[in-house]
Design a protein around this motif. Structure first.
Motif, PDB file in Angstrom:
ATOM      1  N   THR A   3       1.024  -0.956  -0.372  1.00  0.00           N
ATOM      2  CA  THR A   3       0.560   0.338  -0.012  1.00  0.00           C
ATOM      3  C   THR A   3       0.921   1.251   0.051  1.00  0.00           C
ATOM      4  OG1 THR A   3      -1.197  -1.180   1.620  1.00  0.00           O
ATOM      5  CG2 THR A   3      -1.995   1.015   1.443  1.00  0.00           C
ATOM      6  N   ILE A   4       0.451   1.673  -0.908  1.00  0.00           N
ATOM      7  CA  ILE A   4       1.201   3.108  -0.913  1.00  0.00           C
ATOM      8  C   ILE A   4       0.188   4.843  -0.272  1.00  0.00           C
ATOM      9  CG2 ILE A   4       2.496   5.348  -2.436  1.00  0.00           C
ATOM     10  CD1 ILE A   4       3.544   2.747  -4.268  1.00  0.00           C
ATOM     11  N   VAL A   5       0.906   5.349   0.156  1.00  0.00           N
ATOM     12  CA  VAL A   5       0.023   7.310   0.336  1.00  0.00           C
ATOM     13  C   VAL A   5       0.583   7.270  -0.135  1.00  0.00           C
ATOM     14  CG1 VAL A   5      -1.131   8.069   2.601  1.00  0.00           C
ATOM     15  CG2 VAL A   5      -1.126   5.340   2.709  1.00  0.00           C
ATOM     16  N   TYR A   6      -0.471   8.696  -1.395  1.00  0.00           N
ATOM     17  CA  TYR A   6       0.095   9.493  -1.683  1.00  0.00           C
ATOM     18  C   TYR A   6      -0.592  10.929  -0.960  1.00  0.00           C
ATOM     19  CZ  TYR A   6       0.532  13.867  -5.037  1.00  0.00           C
ATOM     20  OH  TYR A   6       0.980  15.365  -5.175  1.00  0.00           O
ATOM     21  N   ALA A   7       0.428  11.534  -0.985  1.00  0.00           N
ATOM     22  CA  ALA A   7      -0.762  12.709  -0.055  1.00  0.00           C
ATOM     23  C   ALA A   7       0.157  14.018  -0.997  1.00  0.00           C
ATOM     24  CB  ALA A   7      -0.215  13.253   1.128  1.00  0.00           C
ATOM     25  N   ASN A  31      -1.415  -0.968  -3.792  1.00  0.00           N
ATOM     26  CA  ASN A  31      -3.124   0.222  -3.400  1.00  0.00           C
ATOM     27  C   ASN A  31      -2.017   1.482  -3.419  1.00  0.00           C
ATOM     28  OD1 ASN A  31      -4.987  -2.227  -3.786  1.00  0.00           O
ATOM     29  ND2 ASN A  31      -4.150  -2.636  -0.987  1.00  0.00           N
ATOM     30  N   LEU A  32      -2.458   2.644  -4.638  1.00  0.00           N
ATOM     31  CA  LEU A  32      -2.682   3.566  -3.838  1.00  0.00           C
ATOM     32  C   LEU A  32      -3.751   4.423  -3.525  1.00  0.00           C
ATOM     33  CD1 LEU A  32      -0.624   5.892  -5.173  1.00  0.00           C
ATOM     34  CD2 LEU A  32      -1.357   6.394  -6.797  1.00  0.00           C
ATOM     35  N   TRP A  33      -3.406   5.441  -2.048  1.00  0.00           N
ATOM     36  CA  TRP A  33      -4.187   5.710  -1.382  1.00  0.00           C
ATOM     37  C   TRP A  33      -4.006   7.443  -1.363  1.00  0.00           C
ATOM     38  CZ3 TRP A  33      -8.836   5.145   0.777  1.00  0.00           C
ATOM     39  CH2 TRP A  33      -9.315   3.787   1.202  1.00  0.00           C
ATOM     40  N   VAL A  34      -4.931   8.010  -2.012  1.00  0.00           N
ATOM     41  CA  VAL A  34      -3.973   9.694  -2.759  1.00  0.00           C
ATOM     42  C   VAL A  34      -5.170  10.080  -1.235  1.00  0.00           C
ATOM     43  CG1 VAL A  34      -4.759  11.715  -4.768  1.00  0.00           C
ATOM     44  CG2 VAL A  34      -3.931   9.045  -5.533  1.00  0.00           C
ATOM     45  N   ILE A  35      -4.355  11.280  -0.909  1.00  0.00           N
ATOM     46  CA  ILE A  35      -5.432  11.884  -0.296  1.00  0.00           C
ATOM     47  C   ILE A  35      -5.251  13.115   0.102  1.00  0.00           C
ATOM     48  CG2 ILE A  35      -5.225   9.743   1.642  1.00  0.00           C
ATOM     49  CD1 ILE A  35      -3.207  11.231   3.259  1.00  0.00           C
ATOM     50  N   LYS A  62     -13.447  19.671  -1.422  1.00  0.00           N
ATOM     51  CA  LYS A  62     -12.447  19.011  -1.733  1.00  0.00           C
ATOM     52  C   LYS A  62     -12.380  17.480  -2.210  1.00  0.00           C
ATOM     53  CE  LYS A  62     -10.130  22.524   1.096  1.00  0.00           C
ATOM     54  NZ  LYS A  62      -8.813  23.280   0.520  1.00  0.00           N
ATOM     55  N   LYS A  63     -13.448  16.903  -1.761  1.00  0.00           N
ATOM     56  CA  LYS A  63     -13.526  15.866  -2.399  1.00  0.00           C
ATOM     57  C   LYS A  63     -13.216  15.386  -3.363  1.00  0.00           C
ATOM     58  CE  LYS A  63     -13.570  11.057  -2.428  1.00  0.00           C
ATOM     59  NZ  LYS A  63     -13.281  10.377  -1.929  1.00  0.00           N
ATOM     60  N   ALA A  64     -14.610  16.688  -4.261  1.00  0.00           N
ATOM     61  CA  ALA A  64     -14.696  16.717  -5.818  1.00  0.00           C
ATOM     62  C   ALA A  64     -12.949  17.435  -6.948  1.00  0.00           C
ATOM     63  CB  ALA A  64     -16.167  17.445  -6.157  1.00  0.00           C
ATOM     64  N   THR A  65     -12.293  18.357  -5.830  1.00  0.00           N
ATOM     65  CA  THR A  65     -11.417  18.606  -6.193  1.00  0.00           C
ATOM     66  C   THR A  65      -9.693  17.644  -6.265  1.00  0.00           C
ATOM     67  OG1 THR A  65     -12.113  20.814  -4.998  1.00  0.00           O
ATOM     68  CG2 THR A  65      -9.471  21.024  -5.858  1.00  0.00           C
ATOM     69  N   LEU A  66     -10.205  16.863  -5.351  1.00  0.00           N
ATOM     70  CA  LEU A  66      -9.391  15.553  -5.111  1.00  0.00           C
ATOM     71  C   LEU A  66      -9.456  15.404  -5.952  1.00  0.00           C
ATOM     72  CD1 LEU A  66      -6.873  14.341  -4.077  1.00  0.00           C
ATOM     73  CD2 LEU A  66      -8.252  13.436  -2.467  1.00  0.00           C
ATOM     74  N   GLN A  67     -11.251  13.932  -6.455  1.00  0.00           N
ATOM     75  CA  GLN A  67     -11.241  13.275  -7.822  1.00  0.00           C
ATOM     76  C   GLN A  67     -10.956  14.145  -9.160  1.00  0.00           C
ATOM     77  OE1 GLN A  67     -15.522  12.723  -6.793  1.00  0.00           O
ATOM     78  NE2 GLN A  67     -14.482  11.030  -5.663  1.00  0.00           N
ATOM     79  N   LYS A  68     -11.138  15.497  -9.420  1.00  0.00           N
ATOM     80  CA  LYS A  68     -10.452  16.329 -10.377  1.00  0.00           C
ATOM     81  C   LYS A  68      -9.171  16.293 -10.580  1.00  0.00           C
ATOM     82  CE  LYS A  68     -12.051  20.477 -13.534  1.00  0.00           C
ATOM     83  NZ  LYS A  68      -9.640  20.868 -13.949  1.00  0.00           N
ATOM     84  N   PHE A  69      -8.915  16.485  -9.605  1.00  0.00           N
ATOM     85  CA  PHE A  69      -6.695  16.100  -9.858  1.00  0.00           C
ATOM     86  C   PHE A  69      -6.160  15.211 -10.159  1.00  0.00           C
ATOM     87  CE2 PHE A  69      -2.643  15.129  -7.132  1.00  0.00           C
ATOM     88  CZ  PHE A  69      -2.332  16.013  -7.798  1.00  0.00           C
ATOM     89  N   CYS A  70      -7.079  14.244  -9.731  1.00  0.00           N
ATOM     90  CA  CYS A  70      -6.440  12.394  -9.316  1.00  0.00           C
ATOM     91  C   CYS A  70      -6.683  12.631 -11.047  1.00  0.00           C
ATOM     92  CB  CYS A  70      -7.056  11.671  -9.129  1.00  0.00           C
ATOM     93  SG  CYS A  70      -6.644  11.250  -7.828  1.00  0.00           S
ATOM     94  N   SER A  71      -8.105  12.834 -12.219  1.00  0.00           N
ATOM     95  CA  SER A  71      -8.676  12.354 -13.795  1.00  0.00           C
ATOM     96  C   SER A  71      -7.533  13.354 -14.267  1.00  0.00           C
ATOM     97  CB  SER A  71      -9.768  12.746 -13.278  1.00  0.00           C
ATOM     98  OG  SER A  71     -10.365  14.146 -13.268  1.00  0.00           O
ATOM     99  N   LYS A  82      -8.276   1.013 -10.709  1.00  0.00           N
ATOM    100  CA  LYS A  82      -8.600   1.938  -9.334  1.00  0.00           C
ATOM    101  C   LYS A  82      -7.791   2.511  -8.296  1.00  0.00           C
ATOM    102  CE  LYS A  82     -12.067   0.442  -6.154  1.00  0.00           C
ATOM    103  NZ  LYS A  82     -11.325   1.453  -5.505  1.00  0.00           N
ATOM    104  N   ILE A  83      -7.976   3.320  -8.359  1.00  0.00           N
ATOM    105  CA  ILE A  83      -7.314   4.484  -7.471  1.00  0.00           C
ATOM    106  C   ILE A  83      -7.763   4.980  -5.813  1.00  0.00           C
ATOM    107  CG2 ILE A  83      -5.465   5.075  -8.412  1.00  0.00           C
ATOM    108  CD1 ILE A  83      -6.601   7.632  -8.696  1.00  0.00           C
ATOM    109  N   ASN A  84      -7.631   4.856  -5.139  1.00  0.00           N
ATOM    110  CA  ASN A  84      -8.374   5.216  -3.783  1.00  0.00           C
ATOM    111  C   ASN A  84      -8.315   6.631  -3.177  1.00  0.00           C
ATOM    112  OD1 ASN A  84      -9.328   2.327  -3.217  1.00  0.00           O
ATOM    113  ND2 ASN A  84      -7.383   2.257  -2.748  1.00  0.00           N
ATOM    114  N   THR A  85      -9.027   7.816  -3.574  1.00  0.00           N
ATOM    115  CA  THR A  85      -8.680   8.660  -2.737  1.00  0.00           C
ATOM    116  C   THR A  85      -9.946   8.923  -1.431  1.00  0.00           C
ATOM    117  OG1 THR A  85     -11.296   9.603  -4.156  1.00  0.00           O
ATOM    118  CG2 THR A  85      -9.058   9.259  -4.954  1.00  0.00           C
ATOM    119  N   GLU A  86      -9.410   9.896  -0.462  1.00  0.00           N
ATOM    120  CA  GLU A  86      -9.917  10.572   0.494  1.00  0.00           C
ATOM    121  C   GLU A  86     -10.056  11.784   0.769  1.00  0.00           C
ATOM    122  OE1 GLU A  86     -10.585   8.473   4.678  1.00  0.00           O
ATOM    123  OE2 GLU A  86     -10.826   7.367   3.774  1.00  0.00           O
ATOM    124  N   VAL A  87     -10.157  12.308   1.365  1.00  0.00           N
ATOM    125  CA  VAL A  87     -10.222  13.769   2.012  1.00  0.00           C
ATOM    126  C   VAL A  87     -10.443  13.337   3.381  1.00  0.00           C
ATOM    127  CG1 VAL A  87     -10.337  15.301   0.194  1.00  0.00           C
ATOM    128  CG2 VAL A  87     -11.997  14.748   1.882  1.00  0.00           C
TER     129      VAL A  87
END
Length: 281
Positions: A3-7, A31-35, A62-71, A82-87
């Motif tokens: 598991t990798i966490v990217y902040a 697994n990649l978590w983008v937070i 914030k959640k929408a901003t994070l998802q947009k950043f990823c996309s 699949k990547i996991n996103t969480e604020v």
């Protein structure tokens, strides 16, 4: 590496670190978590954020901003990966990152280095500095303009300690799919006791405990540890440098590692992986 966490803080310098985390997770099948960690009670550098919204609305924003950043920055070559996103709401960015990393049992935390521009030295953010000292796992700081094209040569700077052996073992496990050459390096100063004898002793102990065919050992003599290490990294075309963040106790530790991790973080253009000695006691 499971598991990798990217902040991310959504800044421009965090984009390359995100791409690095994405590529790394893809290659090692982790697994990649983008937070993104935010504090509802304080202002952010994001001047477009609707701070006057209620907590729930701010969270959704914030959640929408994070998802947009990823996309926006996820290359099409990854397809439907699949990547996991969480604020995460926390009054401390450090505590927020560490809390999530513990929750998902992260193998490594990835952050971006902050730089003025590509022609000037990189300035490591205070967040990364504190993560190195407090994180429950390794911290990988990725400079701007750095991509993960290959990972053939890793340099580990050792001070001949038991904790180094544990860190090297962790390093091998993290990047085993790449089968990299790992160069165990020590720089002795003129006043230090016999570095060659210490290197031979350390090599013997290390090879007894670690089974890995692609290890090399190098020893240098210089009073300017930082400068000679930088030259060495360029000569061997290192793709990553790793070292242990020590607790600054004792003469040798102070001599060899006095702010060395932080100097490497602030000025090198090579990704730097930092292990915290406190995690291996």
């Amino acid at each position: 590496m499971k598991t990798i966490v990217y902040a991310t803080d959504f800044s421009s310098n965090s984009i390359d670190a995100f791409k690095y985390a994405l590529e790394l997770s893809s290659r090692v099948k982790a697994n990649l978590w983008v937070i993104h960690v935010f504090d509802i009670s304080s202002l952010s550098s994001d001047l477009n954020a609707p701070y006057l919204l209620p907590r729930d609305e701010t969270y959704k924003y914030k959640k929408a901003t994070l998802q947009k950043f990823c996309s926006d920055h996820m290359d099409k070559k990854y397809g439907l990966k699949k990547i996991n996103t969480e604020v995460v709401e926390n009054d401390s960015v450090i505590k927020g990152i560490i809390s999530k990393s513990k929750e998902v049992n992260a193998s490594v935390i990835i952050t971006g280095m902050k730089g003025k521009n590509i022609f000037e030295e990189f300035i490591m953010g205070s967040t990364t500095k504190q993560l190195i000292e407090k994180a429950p796992c390794a911290v990988l700081a990725v400079p701007e303009k750095n991509t993960l094209n290959k990972l053939e040569t890793i340099v580990y700077a050792t001070d001949f300690e038991q904790e180094d052996i544990i860190a090297i073992s962790k390093l091998i496990k993290l990047f085993k799919p790449f089968k990299p050459k790992i160069k165990i390096t020590h720089i002795s100063t003129k006043n230090e006791y016999d570095g060659q004898l210490q290197m031979e002793w350390f090599k013997e102990i290390l090879l007894q405990k670690i089974l890995y065919d692609n290890l090399e050992f190098d020893l240098f003599y210089s009073d300017d540890i930082f400068e000679i290490l930088n030259i060495y990294l360029k000569e061997v075309n290192a793709d990553l440098v790793a070292m242990l963040e020590r607790e600054q106790i004792g003469f040798l530790k102070k001599l060899f590692h006095k702010d060395l991790v932080k100097r490497m973080e602030s000025q090198t253009k090579i990704p730097l992986l930092s292990f915290n000695e406190a995690n291996y006691k």
